[in-house]
Design a protein around this motif. Sequence first.
Motif, PDB file in Angstrom:
ATOM      1  N   GLU A 132       0.794  -1.024  -0.054  1.00  0.00           N
ATOM      2  CA  GLU A 132      -0.003   0.023  -0.103  1.00  0.00           C
ATOM      3  C   GLU A 132       0.914   1.314   0.147  1.00  0.00           C
ATOM      4  O   GLU A 132       0.630   2.147  -0.722  1.00  0.00           O
ATOM      5  CB  GLU A 132      -1.018   0.131   1.258  1.00  0.00           C
ATOM      6  N   LEU A 134       3.756   1.622  -1.502  1.00  0.00           N
ATOM      7  CA  LEU A 134       4.223   2.194  -2.609  1.00  0.00           C
ATOM      8  C   LEU A 134       3.215   2.138  -3.769  1.00  0.00           C
ATOM      9  O   LEU A 134       3.416   2.719  -5.078  1.00  0.00           O
ATOM     10  CB  LEU A 134       5.374   0.920  -3.240  1.00  0.00           C
ATOM     11  N   LYS A 135       1.901   2.198  -3.496  1.00  0.00           N
ATOM     12  CA  LYS A 135       0.715   2.278  -4.621  1.00  0.00           C
ATOM     13  C   LYS A 135       0.758   3.824  -4.762  1.00  0.00           C
ATOM     14  O   LYS A 135       0.766   4.614  -3.923  1.00  0.00           O
ATOM     15  CB  LYS A 135      -0.568   1.745  -4.214  1.00  0.00           C
ATOM     16  N   PRO A 136       0.142   4.358  -6.006  1.00  0.00           N
ATOM     17  CA  PRO A 136       0.011   5.732  -6.257  1.00  0.00           C
ATOM     18  C   PRO A 136      -1.069   6.122  -5.251  1.00  0.00           C
ATOM     19  O   PRO A 136      -2.190   5.453  -5.369  1.00  0.00           O
ATOM     20  CB  PRO A 136      -0.265   5.712  -7.823  1.00  0.00           C
ATOM     21  N   GLN A 137      -1.045   7.425  -4.990  1.00  0.00           N
ATOM     22  CA  GLN A 137      -2.173   7.900  -4.142  1.00  0.00           C
ATOM     23  C   GLN A 137      -2.899   9.271  -4.831  1.00  0.00           C
ATOM     24  O   GLN A 137      -1.796   9.979  -5.292  1.00  0.00           O
ATOM     25  CB  GLN A 137      -1.575   8.129  -2.681  1.00  0.00           C
ATOM     26  N   THR A 138      -4.134   9.423  -4.600  1.00  0.00           N
ATOM     27  CA  THR A 138      -4.589  10.691  -5.097  1.00  0.00           C
ATOM     28  C   THR A 138      -4.723  11.653  -4.103  1.00  0.00           C
ATOM     29  O   THR A 138      -5.461  11.253  -3.057  1.00  0.00           O
ATOM     30  CB  THR A 138      -6.118  10.324  -5.693  1.00  0.00           C
TER      31      THR A 138
END
Length: 153
Positions: A132, A134-138
């Motif tokens: 989580e 490393l996942k892209p965040q908005t």
Amino acid sequence: MRTFDFTPVLRPTIGYGTFGRLFNELERASTDSSQPSYDVKKSADDKYEIVIAAPGFGEDDIEITLTQNTLAITAKSEAEDSSENGNVEYLHRGLTNLSLDYRFDLSDNIKVMGAEMDKGLLKISLQKEIPEALKPQTIKIGKPGNLIEGKAA
């Protein structure tokens, strides 16, 4: 004169960038043809499968080991006892005593999901799991709370 061992560099990699493909193609061109062949398939953005031809091997003959980021697949075939059938003469001997010895470098986020044997093919399922963190965040863009009708207070 020095000799260099390029084996770790030429080892197949899964989950890394495309740079390793160049080395994989060089390795395929130079490998011994007595080693059974293999495929590495990518079925989705996060799913991979290694398929190794394993003729003559059963599930109990093959050892799959995962240490750190290296997946090792090894097996040795039992040599046929020629003294048992001393009266047999081979007119053609095409079935060799093959052994498996593969090493695949996996990136940190590749997980081994399982393995199965199907019609002489060893299939190893892999999945890419991105943490989580490393996942892209908005990020939402908010309005300042101290503005009154578009003017600063």
